[in-house]
Design a protein around this motif. Structure first.
Motif, PDB file in Angstrom:
ATOM      1  N   ASP A 180       0.817  -1.221   0.000  1.00  0.00           N
ATOM      2  CA  ASP A 180       0.000   0.000   0.000  1.00  0.00           C
ATOM      3  C   ASP A 180       0.849   1.269   0.000  1.00  0.00           C
ATOM      4  O   ASP A 180       0.317   2.372  -0.089  1.00  0.00           O
ATOM      5  CB  ASP A 180      -0.954   0.017   1.192  1.00  0.00           C
ATOM      6  CG  ASP A 180      -0.237   0.037   2.529  1.00  0.00           C
ATOM      7  OD1 ASP A 180       0.981  -0.290   2.568  1.00  0.00           O
ATOM      8  OD2 ASP A 180      -0.880   0.370   3.537  1.00  0.00           O
ATOM      9  N   HIS A 181       2.160   1.132   0.112  1.00  0.00           N
ATOM     10  CA  HIS A 181       3.067   2.278   0.005  1.00  0.00           C
ATOM     11  C   HIS A 181       4.488   1.785  -0.224  1.00  0.00           C
ATOM     12  O   HIS A 181       4.781   0.596  -0.079  1.00  0.00           O
ATOM     13  CB  HIS A 181       2.989   3.184   1.238  1.00  0.00           C
ATOM     14  CG  HIS A 181       3.642   2.616   2.463  1.00  0.00           C
ATOM     15  ND1 HIS A 181       3.082   1.609   3.216  1.00  0.00           N
ATOM     16  CD2 HIS A 181       4.836   2.913   3.056  1.00  0.00           C
ATOM     17  CE1 HIS A 181       3.877   1.314   4.225  1.00  0.00           C
ATOM     18  NE2 HIS A 181       4.951   2.085   4.150  1.00  0.00           N
ATOM     19  N   LEU A 182       5.334   2.721  -0.592  1.00  0.00           N
ATOM     20  CA  LEU A 182       6.748   2.452  -0.849  1.00  0.00           C
ATOM     21  C   LEU A 182       7.565   3.251   0.146  1.00  0.00           C
ATOM     22  O   LEU A 182       7.171   4.351   0.561  1.00  0.00           O
ATOM     23  CB  LEU A 182       7.099   2.889  -2.278  1.00  0.00           C
ATOM     24  CG  LEU A 182       8.528   2.688  -2.785  1.00  0.00           C
ATOM     25  CD1 LEU A 182       8.820   1.203  -2.964  1.00  0.00           C
ATOM     26  CD2 LEU A 182       8.715   3.424  -4.113  1.00  0.00           C
ATOM     27  N   GLU A 183       8.709   2.709   0.548  1.00  0.00           N
ATOM     28  CA  GLU A 183       9.664   3.467   1.359  1.00  0.00           C
ATOM     29  C   GLU A 183      10.987   3.555   0.604  1.00  0.00           C
ATOM     30  O   GLU A 183      11.466   2.549   0.069  1.00  0.00           O
ATOM     31  CB  GLU A 183       9.901   2.798   2.711  1.00  0.00           C
ATOM     32  CG  GLU A 183       8.774   2.973   3.701  1.00  0.00           C
ATOM     33  CD  GLU A 183       9.144   2.390   5.058  1.00  0.00           C
ATOM     34  OE1 GLU A 183       8.945   3.077   6.065  1.00  0.00           O
ATOM     35  OE2 GLU A 183       9.654   1.245   5.092  1.00  0.00           O
ATOM     36  N   LEU A 184      11.572   4.753   0.580  1.00  0.00           N
ATOM     37  CA  LEU A 184      12.860   4.969  -0.056  1.00  0.00           C
ATOM     38  C   LEU A 184      13.869   5.452   0.975  1.00  0.00           C
ATOM     39  O   LEU A 184      13.574   6.363   1.769  1.00  0.00           O
ATOM     40  CB  LEU A 184      12.744   6.015  -1.169  1.00  0.00           C
ATOM     41  CG  LEU A 184      11.854   5.658  -2.355  1.00  0.00           C
ATOM     42  CD1 LEU A 184      11.766   6.844  -3.304  1.00  0.00           C
ATOM     43  CD2 LEU A 184      12.369   4.421  -3.078  1.00  0.00           C
ATOM     44  N   LEU A 185      15.038   4.850   0.977  1.00  0.00           N
ATOM     45  CA  LEU A 185      16.125   5.323   1.817  1.00  0.00           C
ATOM     46  C   LEU A 185      16.601   6.664   1.259  1.00  0.00           C
ATOM     47  O   LEU A 185      16.968   6.761   0.088  1.00  0.00           O
ATOM     48  CB  LEU A 185      17.265   4.312   1.813  1.00  0.00           C
ATOM     49  CG  LEU A 185      18.508   4.664   2.631  1.00  0.00           C
ATOM     50  CD1 LEU A 185      18.173   4.818   4.105  1.00  0.00           C
ATOM     51  CD2 LEU A 185      19.588   3.604   2.435  1.00  0.00           C
ATOM     52  N   ASP A 186      16.570   7.704   2.072  1.00  0.00           N
ATOM     53  CA  ASP A 186      16.955   9.041   1.616  1.00  0.00           C
ATOM     54  C   ASP A 186      18.476   9.092   1.475  1.00  0.00           C
ATOM     55  O   ASP A 186      19.204   9.293   2.448  1.00  0.00           O
ATOM     56  CB  ASP A 186      16.464  10.103   2.603  1.00  0.00           C
ATOM     57  CG  ASP A 186      16.624  11.516   2.059  1.00  0.00           C
ATOM     58  OD1 ASP A 186      17.366  11.705   1.075  1.00  0.00           O
ATOM     59  OD2 ASP A 186      16.008  12.434   2.623  1.00  0.00           O
ATOM     60  N   GLN A 187      18.956   8.934   0.235  1.00  0.00           N
ATOM     61  CA  GLN A 187      20.396   8.853   0.000  1.00  0.00           C
ATOM     62  C   GLN A 187      21.091  10.201   0.113  1.00  0.00           C
ATOM     63  O   GLN A 187      22.319  10.262   0.154  1.00  0.00           O
ATOM     64  CB  GLN A 187      20.651   8.193  -1.351  1.00  0.00           C
ATOM     65  CG  GLN A 187      20.129   6.764  -1.377  1.00  0.00           C
ATOM     66  CD  GLN A 187      20.451   6.024  -2.638  1.00  0.00           C
ATOM     67  OE1 GLN A 187      21.548   6.135  -3.191  1.00  0.00           O
ATOM     68  NE2 GLN A 187      19.503   5.234  -3.112  1.00  0.00           N
ATOM     69  N   ARG A 188      20.315  11.272   0.210  1.00  0.00           N
ATOM     70  CA  ARG A 188      20.908  12.595   0.450  1.00  0.00           C
ATOM     71  C   ARG A 188      21.460  12.689   1.868  1.00  0.00           C
ATOM     72  O   ARG A 188      22.341  13.514   2.139  1.00  0.00           O
ATOM     73  CB  ARG A 188      19.863  13.689   0.243  1.00  0.00           C
ATOM     74  CG  ARG A 188      19.226  13.700  -1.134  1.00  0.00           C
ATOM     75  CD  ARG A 188      18.019  14.602  -1.175  1.00  0.00           C
ATOM     76  NE  ARG A 188      17.004  14.210  -0.213  1.00  0.00           N
ATOM     77  CZ  ARG A 188      15.850  14.831  -0.034  1.00  0.00           C
ATOM     78  NH1 ARG A 188      15.549  15.887  -0.772  1.00  0.00           N
ATOM     79  NH2 ARG A 188      14.979  14.404   0.876  1.00  0.00           N
TER      80      ARG A 188
END
Length: 342
Positions: A13-21
């Motif tokens: 129901d959602h995606l998580e992205l590792l904030d590479q900044r």
């Protein structure tokens, strides 16, 4: 079904992205609920690396369909596709993933469309991981025994569905006991080499030495590098390759010093529609990325800046291109076409 990799987590129901900044100082996961969130994350470099961009776009479109619910259709998704396509114009994997999902959307709507898009986004993610592992095996075969290699930008698990392209070759070579040392160029202006590649390799226990980009020629002159391994964001029909700015410099240096220059990329990065590198649209980014680093001013505010995100390496400077299908030696229009035909 949940699918997790180093930089991408799918929760249906959602995606998580590792904030590479924020790496390596902080580990922050950002939630993505639709195409606008995904496009912003791609443009703002929360996620980067051509394969990871394509995977994120696929999930973003699937989530947008879920947000539309019963109204989901190819026509209703057209604005989302346009927004995602505009987020990073150079990375061909982005367009490849969107076109693949568009073909699915053309004959479906509502719940059936949502289910199909989610399933194919997960398939793209899983296929990329398998492709990277295969590239790692094929590419490691090209390295001399006990090699020291130079790499640029970040092409590892953070930039892909897992394992990595160029960094996947490095990981596989290390697991075989066939690698002595990795030199990672810092990769200005976003410092993907210093922030991300060094972080990945150190976490894996692979010996890495970080160097300023301008030190590459000195290392080669001293005989400390036996191969250069990089990734790609787009490869044209004749083998010309767009990759992170600074790649062309390395190819010229490698040729002068007689060092193999190896490009690793999945088949989805090969763009047979473009005849050569002169047709690649090169993204230019904001001047502030060069004038400052993480908010710290490095140059006068009024100083003009040229900030292309990528450059193009001519095919004649490339020793081999490695895909999951095999190795293309001395890439040219003929060898690329034969490779695509399988």
């Amino acid at each position: 079904m949940a699918i997790n990799s180093a930089a991408i987590r799918w929760h249906d129901d959602h995606l998580e992205l590792l904030d590479q900044r924020r790496l390596p100082a902080e580990t922050i996961w950002l939630p993505i609920h639709g195409s606008d969130d995904a496009a912003t994350a791609i443009h703002d470099m929360v996620v980067r690396g051509a394969p990871a961009i394509g995977i994120t776009a696929a999930y973003g479109l699937a989530l947008e369909a879920a947000r539309l619910g019963d109204d989901a259709s190819a026509a209703a998704l057209a604005p989302a596709i346009a927004t995602l396509a505009a987020s990073r114009p150079t990375a061909v994997n982005l367009f490849w993933a969107l076109e693949r999902l568009q073909r699915i959307a053309s004959d479906l709507s509502g719940a059936a469309l949502i289910s199909a898009l989610k399933a194919d986004a997960q398939a793209i993610h899983q296929e990329d991981l398998a492709a990277n592992q295969r590239m790692g095996e094929l590419g490691a075969d090209l390295l001399p025994a006990n090699a020291s290699v130079y790499t640029h930008c970040n092409t590892g698990a953070l930039a892909t569905g897992g394992h990595g392209t160029a960094l996947g070759i490095i990981r596989t070579a290390w697991s075989r006991g066939n690698l002595q040392q990795v030199y990672a160029g810092e990769t200005r202006p976003w410092l993907q080499g210093s922030r991300l590649t060094s972080w990945e390799l150190l976490n894996d226990g692979i010996p890495v030495t970080l160097v300023a980009d301008s030190a590459a020629g000195q290392l080669m002159q001293q005989g400390k590098v036996q191969a250069v391994i990089v990734g790609a964001d787009r490869i044209t029909a004749n083998g010309d390759t767009a990759n992170k700015i600074g790649t062309y410099n390395l190819a010229v240096l490698a040729r002068h010093h007689g060092i193999p220059f190896i490009v690793a990329a999945p088949l989805s990065t090969l763009d047979a529609e473009l005849p050569d590198g002169s047709h690649i649209v090169i993204e230019e980014r904001d001047a502030s990325e060069v004038r400052s680093i993480q908010g710290k001013t490095l140059a006068p505010a009024h100083c003009p800046v040229y900030n292309p995100a990528f450059d193009v390496t001519p095919a004649e400077l490339i020793t081999a291109i490695v895909t999951e299908r095999g190795v293309i030696r001395a890439p040219s229009t003929d060898t690329l076409l034969a490779h695509l035909r399988g």
